[in-house]
Design a protein around this motif. Structure first.
Motif, PDB file in Angstrom:
ATOM      1  N   PHE A 175       0.804  -1.224   0.000  1.00  0.00           N
ATOM      2  CA  PHE A 175       0.000   0.000   0.000  1.00  0.00           C
ATOM      3  C   PHE A 175       0.839   1.277   0.000  1.00  0.00           C
ATOM      4  CE2 PHE A 175      -2.755  -3.179   2.091  1.00  0.00           C
ATOM      5  CZ  PHE A 175      -3.820  -3.147   1.209  1.00  0.00           C
ATOM      6  N   THR A 176       2.111   1.183   0.285  1.00  0.00           N
ATOM      7  CA  THR A 176       2.916   2.391   0.485  1.00  0.00           C
ATOM      8  C   THR A 176       3.889   2.674  -0.652  1.00  0.00           C
ATOM      9  OG1 THR A 176       4.525   1.100   1.767  1.00  0.00           O
ATOM     10  CG2 THR A 176       2.788   2.224   2.998  1.00  0.00           C
ATOM     11  N   ASP A 177       3.841   1.911  -1.720  1.00  0.00           N
ATOM     12  CA  ASP A 177       4.817   2.110  -2.791  1.00  0.00           C
ATOM     13  C   ASP A 177       4.666   3.469  -3.467  1.00  0.00           C
ATOM     14  OD1 ASP A 177       6.967   1.119  -4.527  1.00  0.00           O
ATOM     15  OD2 ASP A 177       5.439   1.197  -6.096  1.00  0.00           O
ATOM     16  N   LEU A 197      -0.707  -3.237   8.799  1.00  0.00           N
ATOM     17  CA  LEU A 197      -1.382  -3.428   7.517  1.00  0.00           C
ATOM     18  C   LEU A 197      -0.433  -3.998   6.472  1.00  0.00           C
ATOM     19  CD1 LEU A 197      -3.763  -2.948   5.543  1.00  0.00           C
ATOM     20  CD2 LEU A 197      -2.863  -0.631   5.212  1.00  0.00           C
ATOM     21  N   GLU A 198       0.753  -3.400   6.351  1.00  0.00           N
ATOM     22  CA  GLU A 198       1.717  -3.885   5.368  1.00  0.00           C
ATOM     23  C   GLU A 198       2.167  -5.310   5.691  1.00  0.00           C
ATOM     24  OE1 GLU A 198       2.946  -2.946   2.555  1.00  0.00           O
ATOM     25  OE2 GLU A 198       2.283  -0.875   2.349  1.00  0.00           O
ATOM     26  N   ASP A 199       2.366  -5.597   6.961  1.00  0.00           N
ATOM     27  CA  ASP A 199       2.784  -6.942   7.355  1.00  0.00           C
ATOM     28  C   ASP A 199       1.724  -7.973   6.982  1.00  0.00           C
ATOM     29  OD1 ASP A 199       4.588  -8.794   8.983  1.00  0.00           O
ATOM     30  OD2 ASP A 199       2.681  -9.004  10.041  1.00  0.00           O
ATOM     31  N   ARG A 200       0.460  -7.656   7.286  1.00  0.00           N
ATOM     32  CA  ARG A 200      -0.601  -8.615   6.982  1.00  0.00           C
ATOM     33  C   ARG A 200      -0.791  -8.775   5.479  1.00  0.00           C
ATOM     34  NH1 ARG A 200      -6.519  -9.207   9.892  1.00  0.00           N
ATOM     35  NH2 ARG A 200      -7.211 -11.000   8.665  1.00  0.00           N
ATOM     36  N   ALA A 201      -0.773  -7.662   4.741  1.00  0.00           N
ATOM     37  CA  ALA A 201      -0.950  -7.744   3.293  1.00  0.00           C
ATOM     38  C   ALA A 201       0.200  -8.516   2.652  1.00  0.00           C
ATOM     39  CB  ALA A 201      -1.036  -6.338   2.705  1.00  0.00           C
ATOM     40  N   GLY A 202       1.405  -8.337   3.179  1.00  0.00           N
ATOM     41  CA  GLY A 202       2.564  -9.021   2.617  1.00  0.00           C
ATOM     42  C   GLY A 202       2.552 -10.521   2.814  1.00  0.00           C
ATOM     43  N   ARG A 203       1.670 -10.999   3.690  1.00  0.00           N
ATOM     44  CA  ARG A 203       1.556 -12.433   3.959  1.00  0.00           C
ATOM     45  C   ARG A 203       0.273 -13.035   3.396  1.00  0.00           C
ATOM     46  NH1 ARG A 203       4.896 -13.831   8.491  1.00  0.00           N
ATOM     47  NH2 ARG A 203       5.984 -12.015   9.312  1.00  0.00           N
TER      48      ARG A 203
END
Length: 221
Positions: A175-177, A197-203
């Motif tokens: 989400f932060t790119d 959020l980034e951790d969960r989305a990345g998994r």
């Protein structure tokens, strides 16, 4: 403290990652071919307590030169983060890094996701750039350099071929790119929510597949 590991950080840059690992109790060897970055790393290391300094070794060298400096199986972990996109001899580099791992050792790669190159220009409204991105594996990074992206399928095959098959992979910057390079991160609880959020989305499928970067972990057989 948990197990103390022997870590090789290839293309360590200014040494931020290497110092964090040394502070955590690990023995770290950093390779960097850029003399200016190596000087910055040495300056930062000089400010650390003696107990941390003695756990860090810094070497001016290219990632392809690991066989010159180390014996096979010398490390428990080899990190190659943000480096592969600059390597002309990708498979040779990865094979050499895998040889540095002890049995059961971890090869950690952070690469640009070649399957999502159209997203950044597309979300920025650069329709022509987005269309062109479907037919290439290169892109211009934020330093203005044209470099290569890598695809999950190709790297999975490469890791299997060098006896360090893929064990796990994650998406990074889902989400932060699109954030500006000089943007200030949020503070306090808002930062915690963003990281969660980034951790969960990345998994999580399918989000991790559209991340700007991929984190791949191969384990030496």
């Amino acid at each position: 403290m948990g197990q103390r590991l022997r870590v090789l950080d290839v293309g360590m840059g200014q040494g931020t990652q290497a110092l964090r690992l040394a502070r955590a109790g690990h023995t770290v060897t950093g390779l960097e071919s850029d003399a200016a970055l190596l000087t910055t790393a040495r300056t930062a290391l000089a400010d650390e307590p003696a107990g941390i300094r003695e756990r860090v070794r810094l070497i001016e060298a290219d990632g392809l030169e690991t066989g010159v400096h180390f014996l096979p199986g010398s490390f428990d972990v080899v990190l190659c983060h943000g480096v592969l996109m600059y390597a002309d001899e990708r498979d040779a580099l990865l094979a050499g890094l895998a040889r540095m791992l002890a049995p059961g050792g971890l090869l950690s790669l952070l690469v640009r996701n070649g399957d999502t190159l159209a997203l950044r220009p597309g979300l920025a409204g650069d329709w022509a750039g987005a269309l062109d991105s479907f037919d290439t594996d290169t892109y211009v990074n934020r330093l203005g350099l044209r470099v290569r992206a890598d695809r999950l399928g190709a790297l999975t095959a490469t890791l299997a071929g060098i006896a360090a098959p893929l064990h796990a992979w994650y998406g990074v910057r889902v989400f932060t790119d699109g954030a500006a390079g000089d943007a200030e991160p949020p503070a306090g609880e808002e930062l915690e929510r963003l990281l969660a959020l980034e951790d969960r989305a990345g998994r999580t499928e399918p989000y991790r597949r559209v991340a700007a970067l991929l984190h791949l972990c191969g384990v030496r057989g």
